[in-house]
Design a protein around this motif. Structure first.
Motif, mmCIF file in Angstrom:
data_model
loop_
_atom_site.group_PDB
_atom_site.id
_atom_site.type_symbol
_atom_site.label_atom_id
_atom_site.label_comp_id
_atom_site.label_asym_id
_atom_site.label_seq_id
_atom_site.Cartn_x
_atom_site.Cartn_y
_atom_site.Cartn_z
ATOM 1 N N UNK A 54 56.417 149.824 -61.628
ATOM 2 C CA UNK A 54 56.645 148.966 -60.463
ATOM 3 C C UNK A 54 55.910 147.646 -60.667
ATOM 4 N N UNK A 55 56.599 146.545 -60.410
ATOM 5 C CA UNK A 55 55.995 145.219 -60.416
ATOM 6 C C UNK A 55 55.943 144.718 -58.980
ATOM 7 N N UNK A 56 54.799 144.146 -58.606
ATOM 8 C CA UNK A 56 54.637 143.687 -57.231
ATOM 9 C C UNK A 56 54.120 142.250 -57.220
ATOM 10 N N UNK A 57 55.036 141.284 -57.202
ATOM 11 C CA UNK A 57 54.623 139.880 -57.160
ATOM 12 C C UNK A 57 54.274 139.446 -55.741
ATOM 13 N N UNK A 58 53.321 138.529 -55.612
ATOM 14 C CA UNK A 58 52.993 137.960 -54.305
ATOM 15 C C UNK A 58 54.007 136.846 -54.047
ATOM 16 N N UNK A 89 61.234 147.628 -64.758
ATOM 17 C CA UNK A 89 60.543 148.281 -63.640
ATOM 18 C C UNK A 89 61.184 147.919 -62.306
ATOM 19 N N UNK A 90 60.951 148.793 -61.315
ATOM 20 C CA UNK A 90 61.312 148.459 -59.943
ATOM 21 C C UNK A 90 60.464 147.262 -59.503
ATOM 22 N N UNK A 91 60.998 146.476 -58.577
ATOM 23 C CA UNK A 91 60.265 145.324 -58.049
ATOM 24 C C UNK A 91 60.053 145.516 -56.554
ATOM 25 N N UNK A 92 58.788 145.471 -56.141
ATOM 26 C CA UNK A 92 58.401 145.581 -54.741
ATOM 27 C C UNK A 92 57.586 144.336 -54.382
ATOM 28 N N UNK A 136 61.968 147.790 -52.854
ATOM 29 C CA UNK A 136 61.279 147.859 -51.573
ATOM 30 C C UNK A 136 60.328 146.694 -51.435
ATOM 31 N N UNK A 137 59.400 146.819 -50.486
ATOM 32 C CA UNK A 137 58.434 145.758 -50.218
ATOM 33 C C UNK A 137 57.049 146.358 -49.966
ATOM 34 N N UNK A 138 56.023 145.528 -50.192
ATOM 35 C CA UNK A 138 54.636 145.877 -49.873
ATOM 36 C C UNK A 138 54.170 144.918 -48.783
ATOM 37 N N UNK A 139 53.906 145.434 -47.581
ATOM 38 C CA UNK A 139 53.427 144.595 -46.477
ATOM 39 C C UNK A 139 51.916 144.426 -46.579
ATOM 40 N N UNK A 140 51.460 143.182 -46.483
ATOM 41 C CA UNK A 140 50.034 142.873 -46.574
ATOM 42 C C UNK A 140 49.698 141.840 -45.506
ATOM 43 N N UNK A 141 49.602 142.285 -44.268
ATOM 44 C CA UNK A 141 49.198 141.422 -43.159
ATOM 45 C C UNK A 141 47.701 141.613 -42.941
ATOM 46 N N UNK A 142 46.950 140.521 -43.007
ATOM 47 C CA UNK A 142 45.495 140.608 -42.912
ATOM 48 C C UNK A 142 44.947 139.702 -41.819
ATOM 49 N N UNK A 143 43.660 139.941 -41.496
ATOM 50 C CA UNK A 143 42.931 139.176 -40.472
ATOM 51 C C UNK A 143 43.569 139.302 -39.088
ATOM 52 N N UNK A 144 44.195 140.431 -38.816
ATOM 53 C CA UNK A 144 44.871 140.629 -37.533
ATOM 54 C C UNK A 144 43.860 140.798 -36.404
ATOM 55 N N UNK A 145 44.266 140.419 -35.202
ATOM 56 C CA UNK A 145 43.441 140.632 -34.020
ATOM 57 C C UNK A 145 43.509 142.103 -33.624
ATOM 58 N N UNK A 146 42.625 142.572 -32.742
ATOM 59 C CA UNK A 146 42.735 143.959 -32.251
ATOM 60 C C UNK A 146 44.121 144.273 -31.689
ATOM 61 N N UNK A 147 44.730 143.308 -31.003
ATOM 62 C CA UNK A 147 46.085 143.503 -30.492
ATOM 63 C C UNK A 147 47.083 143.684 -31.636
ATOM 64 N N UNK A 148 46.922 142.875 -32.667
ATOM 65 C CA UNK A 148 47.797 142.983 -33.821
ATOM 66 C C UNK A 148 47.631 144.299 -34.561
ATOM 67 N N UNK A 149 46.392 144.735 -34.728
ATOM 68 C CA UNK A 149 46.146 146.023 -35.396
ATOM 69 C C UNK A 149 46.796 147.165 -34.637
ATOM 70 N N UNK A 150 46.753 147.110 -33.303
ATOM 71 C CA UNK A 150 47.372 148.162 -32.495
ATOM 72 C C UNK A 150 48.890 148.163 -32.638
ATOM 73 N N UNK A 151 49.462 146.972 -32.870
ATOM 74 C CA UNK A 151 50.917 146.864 -32.985
ATOM 75 C C UNK A 151 51.427 147.079 -34.407
ATOM 76 N N UNK A 170 59.149 151.107 -48.083
ATOM 77 C CA UNK A 170 58.176 150.213 -47.461
ATOM 78 C C UNK A 170 56.784 150.762 -47.720
ATOM 79 N N UNK A 171 55.948 149.945 -48.386
ATOM 80 C CA UNK A 171 54.543 150.278 -48.609
ATOM 81 C C UNK A 171 53.694 149.323 -47.785
#
Length: 350
Positions: A54-58, A89-92, A136-151, A170-171
């Protein structure tokens, strides 16, 4: 009479039910993360793509509260995938909220909570995956607020429901320091959690191991107590930090770290508990520097520790920074070198 026919005849005579043979366990995945705009990343990708499943480019970043996605050009990937006779390889691609040197929390959290933004993002991901043949895809959402983490987990579950019928996985990424309950929720909403098993000590902390062997094993055991290992990808570091005294560290490649040690005639120390080679030297800025990095021997030991726990796969963060020896056949483990045991990492005071 063949053995299989004889066995079947006996089963019919005596009313036996023969169990189907258990499928062989899937081989662990080898995953490579890389930056499409980085020359060293591109060179490593071109040289070693055939060794990865698997290759995972940003590649993708959500850039507006309306769910718009910006795609990074990736000519090296196109060249690798276009070579006949090469393993393909697969690409995510990574889908992050990082763009223009910021973590765009507003854009990420709008995609989670605004139905129109979610739909725009999901439609774009489906269309791009179909056009490019992404696995597929790799989700990398960072620095979320408490509201965002809950959602976050409910959002991932909705996105997973959109991607799965199209045959896309989906990873999601998670740090080793995140709340295990939160990681468990992310795992239930996706096909795999990518545990970022590095930054035990980080750029703005005091110097120390980037990922000690003992730390890795203990933290993995803790996280895997609430996760299915078959749904976990362990991302291992393959880079170094150069800390100036009382300052913020600079990321260095494994090759740069080794070159600094040679240039400064430094004694490289490797502790038994951490495995990370490290040394100190006096810099041209007049300050004492400490360099810690993850070399091929450390990577192999950490990979073995992860696979011993039956995880789905192991990833490299990131191509272009790794010790070139990582791609060669492993040799004997290096002997630990006596040296002071580092204390716990803490934020550098300002």
């Amino acid at each position: 009479m063949s053995k299989s026919r004889f066995t079947a005849m006996l089963a019919a005579m005596f009313g036996l039910v023969l169990a189907a043979p258990s499928p062989a366990p899937a081989a662990p995945l080898s995953v490579g993360f890389y930056l499409p705009w980085d020359d060293a990343s591109e060179a490593s990708l071109t040289a070693h793509a055939g060794a990865l499943q698997v290759l995972s480019p940003m590649t993708a970043a959500i850039t507006t509260p309306q769910g718009n996605i910006r795609w990074q050009p990736d000519p090296a990937l196109a060249a690798v995938r276009g070579k006949s006779g090469r393993t393909k390889p697969e690409v995510f691609p990574i889908v992050s909220n990082a763009h223009d040197d910021v973590w765009d929390v507003a854009a990420a959290e709008a995609a989670m909570t605004d139905p129109a933004a979610f739909q725009a993002m999901a439609d774009e991901l489906l269309t791009k995956a179909a056009a490019e043949g992404y696995g597929g895809y790799v989700l990398d959402f960072e620095n979320l607020t408490p509201k965002g983490l809950a959602a976050y987990a409910p959002f991932l579950a909705r996105l997973h429901a959109v991607l799965k019928p199209a045959g896309r996985e989906l990873w999601v990424t998670a740090t080793m320091g995140q709340d295990p309950a939160l990681i468990g929720g992310l795992a239930k909403s996706t096909d795999a959690v990518v545990l970022m098993a590095y930054d035990q000590c980080w750029a703005t902390s005091t110097p120390g191991p980037i990922a000690g062997l003992d730390w890795l094993g203990q933290t993995l055991d803790s996280r895997l107590s609430v996760l299915d290992p078959a749904h976990v990808i362990v991302a291992l570091g393959a880079y170094g930090y150069n800390w100036p005294q009382s300052g913020v560290a600079k990321v260095v490649s494994a090759g740069e770290a080794q070159a600094l040690a040679t240039l400064n005639h430094a004694v490289v120390v490797r502790g038994a508990a951490d495995g990370n080679p490290h040394f100190s030297y006096s810099g041209g800025d007049g300050r004492l520097h400490q360099v810690w990095w993850l070399d091929a021997a450390t990577y192999r030991a950490q990979r073995a520790a992860a696979l011993l726990r039956h995880v789905r796969g192991v990833a490299i963060w990131r191509l272009g920074l790794e010790d070139p020896a990582l791609w060669a056949r492993g040799g004997p483990a290096p002997t630990p070198t006596p040296g002071p045991t580092p204390g716990a990492c803490t934020m550098v005071p300002h």
